[in-house]
Design a protein around this motif. Structure first.
Motif, PDB file in Angstrom:
ATOM      1  N   TYR A 130       0.828  -1.206   0.000  1.00 50.15           N
ATOM      2  CA  TYR A 130       0.000   0.000   0.000  1.00 50.15           C
ATOM      3  C   TYR A 130       0.866   1.261   0.000  1.00 50.15           C
ATOM      4  O   TYR A 130       0.586   2.228  -0.719  1.00 50.15           O
ATOM      5  N   GLU A 131       1.921   1.265   0.792  1.00 48.04           N
ATOM      6  CA  GLU A 131       2.812   2.424   0.841  1.00 48.04           C
ATOM      7  C   GLU A 131       3.454   2.676  -0.527  1.00 48.04           C
ATOM      8  O   GLU A 131       3.588   3.816  -0.968  1.00 48.04           O
ATOM      9  N   GLU A 132       3.835   1.597  -1.213  1.00 48.24           N
ATOM     10  CA  GLU A 132       4.444   1.740  -2.534  1.00 48.24           C
ATOM     11  C   GLU A 132       3.416   2.230  -3.554  1.00 48.24           C
ATOM     12  O   GLU A 132       3.732   3.070  -4.411  1.00 48.24           O
ATOM     13  N   ALA A 133       2.196   1.754  -3.473  1.00 48.98           N
ATOM     14  CA  ALA A 133       1.155   2.216  -4.386  1.00 48.98           C
ATOM     15  C   ALA A 133       0.894   3.710  -4.200  1.00 48.98           C
ATOM     16  O   ALA A 133       0.691   4.446  -5.178  1.00 48.98           O
ATOM     17  N   ALA A 134       0.892   4.154  -2.946  1.00 51.26           N
ATOM     18  CA  ALA A 134       0.690   5.578  -2.679  1.00 51.26           C
ATOM     19  C   ALA A 134       1.818   6.405  -3.291  1.00 51.26           C
ATOM     20  O   ALA A 134       1.586   7.485  -3.864  1.00 51.26           O
ATOM     21  N   ARG A 135       3.052   5.906  -3.187  1.00 48.66           N
ATOM     22  CA  ARG A 135       4.197   6.622  -3.772  1.00 48.66           C
ATOM     23  C   ARG A 135       4.059   6.700  -5.293  1.00 48.66           C
ATOM     24  O   ARG A 135       4.278   7.754  -5.906  1.00 48.66           O
ATOM     25  N   ILE A 136       3.674   5.597  -5.905  1.00 44.96           N
ATOM     26  CA  ILE A 136       3.501   5.569  -7.363  1.00 44.96           C
ATOM     27  C   ILE A 136       2.403   6.544  -7.782  1.00 44.96           C
ATOM     28  O   ILE A 136       2.534   7.266  -8.779  1.00 44.96           O
ATOM     29  N   GLY A 137       1.323   6.592  -7.023  1.00 49.54           N
ATOM     30  CA  GLY A 137       0.241   7.507  -7.341  1.00 49.54           C
ATOM     31  C   GLY A 137       0.683   8.957  -7.298  1.00 49.54           C
ATOM     32  O   GLY A 137       0.331   9.757  -8.183  1.00 49.54           O
ATOM     33  N   ARG A 138       1.462   9.294  -6.277  1.00 51.15           N
ATOM     34  CA  ARG A 138       1.946  10.678  -6.161  1.00 51.15           C
ATOM     35  C   ARG A 138       2.867  11.035  -7.318  1.00 51.15           C
ATOM     36  O   ARG A 138       2.826  12.153  -7.848  1.00 51.15           O
ATOM     37  N   ALA A 139       3.698  10.090  -7.734  1.00 53.50           N
ATOM     38  CA  ALA A 139       4.680  10.360  -8.782  1.00 53.50           C
ATOM     39  C   ALA A 139       4.049  10.398 -10.172  1.00 53.50           C
ATOM     40  O   ALA A 139       4.463  11.192 -11.032  1.00 53.50           O
ATOM     41  N   SER A 140       3.043   9.561 -10.417  1.00 55.46           N
ATOM     42  CA  SER A 140       2.493   9.415 -11.762  1.00 55.46           C
ATOM     43  C   SER A 140       1.214  10.197 -12.001  1.00 55.46           C
ATOM     44  O   SER A 140       0.835  10.450 -13.156  1.00 55.46           O
ATOM     45  N   GLY A 141       0.522  10.545 -10.931  1.00 53.46           N
ATOM     46  CA  GLY A 141      -0.777  11.179 -11.077  1.00 53.46           C
ATOM     47  C   GLY A 141      -1.912  10.196 -11.261  1.00 53.46           C
ATOM     48  O   GLY A 141      -3.056  10.599 -11.517  1.00 53.46           O
ATOM     49  N   ALA A 142      -1.636   8.899 -11.142  1.00 53.05           N
ATOM     50  CA  ALA A 142      -2.696   7.890 -11.252  1.00 53.05           C
ATOM     51  C   ALA A 142      -3.667   8.032 -10.081  1.00 53.05           C
ATOM     52  O   ALA A 142      -3.279   8.399  -8.965  1.00 53.05           O
ATOM     53  N   LEU A 143      -4.930   7.739 -10.340  1.00 52.29           N
ATOM     54  CA  LEU A 143      -5.953   7.809  -9.300  1.00 52.29           C
ATOM     55  C   LEU A 143      -5.789   6.635  -8.346  1.00 52.29           C
ATOM     56  O   LEU A 143      -5.855   5.479  -8.763  1.00 52.29           O
ATOM     57  N   PRO A 144      -5.568   6.924  -7.048  1.00 49.87           N
ATOM     58  CA  PRO A 144      -5.425   5.814  -6.100  1.00 49.87           C
ATOM     59  C   PRO A 144      -6.777   5.193  -5.759  1.00 49.87           C
ATOM     60  O   PRO A 144      -7.745   5.894  -5.454  1.00 49.87           O
ATOM     61  N   LEU A 145      -6.847   3.883  -5.861  1.00 47.90           N
ATOM     62  CA  LEU A 145      -8.009   3.133  -5.408  1.00 47.90           C
ATOM     63  C   LEU A 145      -7.616   2.366  -4.154  1.00 47.90           C
ATOM     64  O   LEU A 145      -6.452   2.018  -3.979  1.00 47.90           O
ATOM     65  N   HIS A 146      -8.571   2.109  -3.294  1.00 53.38           N
ATOM     66  CA  HIS A 146      -8.295   1.346  -2.075  1.00 53.38           C
ATOM     67  C   HIS A 146      -9.029   0.020  -2.155  1.00 53.38           C
ATOM     68  O   HIS A 146     -10.178  -0.041  -2.600  1.00 53.38           O
ATOM     69  N   ALA A 147      -8.375  -1.024  -1.710  1.00 57.72           N
ATOM     70  CA  ALA A 147      -8.947  -2.365  -1.832  1.00 57.72           C
ATOM     71  C   ALA A 147     -10.229  -2.536  -1.031  1.00 57.72           C
ATOM     72  O   ALA A 147     -11.083  -3.353  -1.388  1.00 57.72           O
ATOM     73  N   TYR A 148     -10.381  -1.765   0.062  1.00 58.51           N
ATOM     74  CA  TYR A 148     -11.569  -1.971   0.896  1.00 58.51           C
ATOM     75  C   TYR A 148     -12.069  -0.722   1.609  1.00 58.51           C
ATOM     76  O   TYR A 148     -13.236  -0.652   1.970  1.00 58.51           O
ATOM     77  N   ASP A 149     -11.249   0.290   1.805  1.00 59.94           N
ATOM     78  CA  ASP A 149     -11.663   1.451   2.605  1.00 59.94           C
ATOM     79  C   ASP A 149     -11.962   2.649   1.715  1.00 59.94           C
ATOM     80  O   ASP A 149     -11.352   3.710   1.840  1.00 59.94           O
ATOM     81  N   LEU A 150     -12.914   2.463   0.814  1.00 61.61           N
ATOM     82  CA  LEU A 150     -13.320   3.501  -0.122  1.00 61.61           C
ATOM     83  C   LEU A 150     -14.842   3.419  -0.230  1.00 61.61           C
ATOM     84  O   LEU A 150     -15.393   2.333  -0.426  1.00 61.61           O
ATOM     85  N   PRO A 151     -15.556   4.547  -0.101  1.00 61.03           N
ATOM     86  CA  PRO A 151     -17.019   4.478  -0.085  1.00 61.03           C
ATOM     87  C   PRO A 151     -17.620   3.745  -1.274  1.00 61.03           C
ATOM     88  O   PRO A 151     -18.544   2.941  -1.119  1.00 61.03           O
ATOM     89  N   GLU A 152     -17.111   4.011  -2.481  1.00 63.07           N
ATOM     90  CA  GLU A 152     -17.681   3.356  -3.661  1.00 63.07           C
ATOM     91  C   GLU A 152     -17.402   1.858  -3.671  1.00 63.07           C
ATOM     92  O   GLU A 152     -18.210   1.074  -4.199  1.00 63.07           O
ATOM     93  N   VAL A 153     -16.270   1.449  -3.111  1.00 62.24           N
ATOM     94  CA  VAL A 153     -15.937   0.026  -3.039  1.00 62.24           C
ATOM     95  C   VAL A 153     -16.862  -0.689  -2.058  1.00 62.24           C
ATOM     96  O   VAL A 153     -17.376  -1.778  -2.327  1.00 62.24           O
ATOM     97  N   VAL A 154     -17.100  -0.069  -0.913  1.00 64.43           N
ATOM     98  CA  VAL A 154     -18.005  -0.652   0.080  1.00 64.43           C
ATOM     99  C   VAL A 154     -19.426  -0.725  -0.478  1.00 64.43           C
ATOM    100  O   VAL A 154     -20.115  -1.751  -0.347  1.00 64.43           O
ATOM    101  N   ALA A 155     -19.875   0.351  -1.113  1.00 63.82           N
ATOM    102  CA  ALA A 155     -21.232   0.364  -1.669  1.00 63.82           C
ATOM    103  C   ALA A 155     -21.386  -0.693  -2.755  1.00 63.82           C
ATOM    104  O   ALA A 155     -22.433  -1.349  -2.856  1.00 63.82           O
TER     105      ALA A 155
END
Length: 308
Positions: A130-155
């Motif tokens: 997860y820490e590495e994914a966050a770093r990649i997101g900051r560097a690339s501008g990719a939209l970070p998704l969370h495997a389970y702690d995201l409102p749209e994912v839970v819904a």
């Protein structure tokens, strides 16, 4: 907190894109004798697990609000959420980067490549990925998704609960759901009637829900289980904790041996192949960790495993 309206909105968004999985009734051996149990066959979902529901909802919602750029999406995953994110990204034509622990099963890594994801293997456990994914997101501008702690994912996961009520009726039932980060149990608990008893079943080697309920807040736990590639979150999601405490979700723990026994029983008696996480909820019944009088429902949540 995820509300029933959020789940209904997710259903409108994903209808026709995810499968409405069937329910079958099976007699299961428990400590109290044979029990008729309704299995929700969510391992038949696209990409082999329930995760497709939440990821499709999250990606489509992001596109609606103009949050998807050329860099696409990035996610950390033990494998199943990454598969679902890669599949959802391909639906809308954007790239996906998936960071998995180096311990991720080879079968899941191979499937990630098949879905066109850029795969990065980093760290021994999900938290490090997860820490590495966050770093990649900051560097690339990719939209970070969370495997389970995201409102749209839970819904999105909650659409399973809507289907269960439609298929089985709203009479009181006990529904057993495997817990890792808690997105699935939070979604289903948000969607079923308050008369339903919701039990989160988790490996004793990574008891995120039990630890959070005991401490009164999500706390970090050690991760060591045969099911850790899918249920190996080291801390329960904040959304899951909110729903669990508001809805009275219970926690039950099972040993790895009990998970493997349930997995073997599913194959031997039902010719159903699931991964260890997919058998964890059933292990709660078969081991006697969860006692049920009345109607019981078990969500078989994933089957991304090697036949070997």
């Amino acid at each position: 907190m995820t509300a029933y309206g959020d789940v209904l909105a997710a259903r409108e968004r994903v209808v026709g894109r995810v499968r409405r999985t069937p329910v079958v009734r099976v007699e299961v051996p428990t400590g109290d004798g044979e029990l008729e149990v309704d299995f929700k066959l969510e391992f038949l979902q696209h990409t082999g697990s329930f995760k497709a529901r939440g990821m499709v909802n999250a990606v489509l919602a992001a596109r609606e609000r103009g949050a998807l750029g050329e860099a696409g999406v990035v996610i950390a995953s033990g494998g199943n959420a990454g598969l679902a994110a890669a599949w959802a990204a391909r639906l809308v034509g954007c790239p996906a980067t998936v960071v998995v622990p180096v311990t991720a099963p080879a079968a899941k890594v191979a499937q990630l490549h098949e879905h066109g994801a850029e795969v990065v293997q980093h760290g021994a456990v999900y938290a490090e990925a997860y820490e590495e994914a966050a770093r990649i997101g900051r560097a690339s501008g990719a939209l970070p998704l969370h495997a389970y702690d995201l409102p749209e994912v839970v819904a999105g996961a909650g659409t399973i609960g809507v289907e269960l009520v439609e298929d089985l009726g709203d009479a009181a039932a006990t529904v057993l759901i495997a817990v890792g980060g808690g997105g699935l149990v939070a979604g289903v608990a948000s969607a079923v009637p308050d008369s339903w008893r919701v039990v989160g079943v988790e490996p004793a080697g990574c008891p995120t829900l039990r630890a959070a309920l005991t401490a009164g807040e999500p706390v970090r736990v050690e991760v060591d289980s045969v099911a850790q590639d899918a249920l190996g979150a080291s801390v329960l999601g904040a959304l899951a904790f909110e729903v669990a405490t508001a809805k009275g979700v219970e926690s039950a723990l099972v040993a790895d041996e009990e998970i493997l026994e349930a997995k073997a029983w599913l194959w031997q008696r039902c010719r159903i192949v699931v991964e260890p996480s997919g058998a964890t909820a059933l292990a709660g019944l078969m081991s006697g960790a969860v006692r049920v009088s009345g109607r019981a429902v078990v969500v078989l949540c994933g089957a991304n495993t090697s036949l070997a």
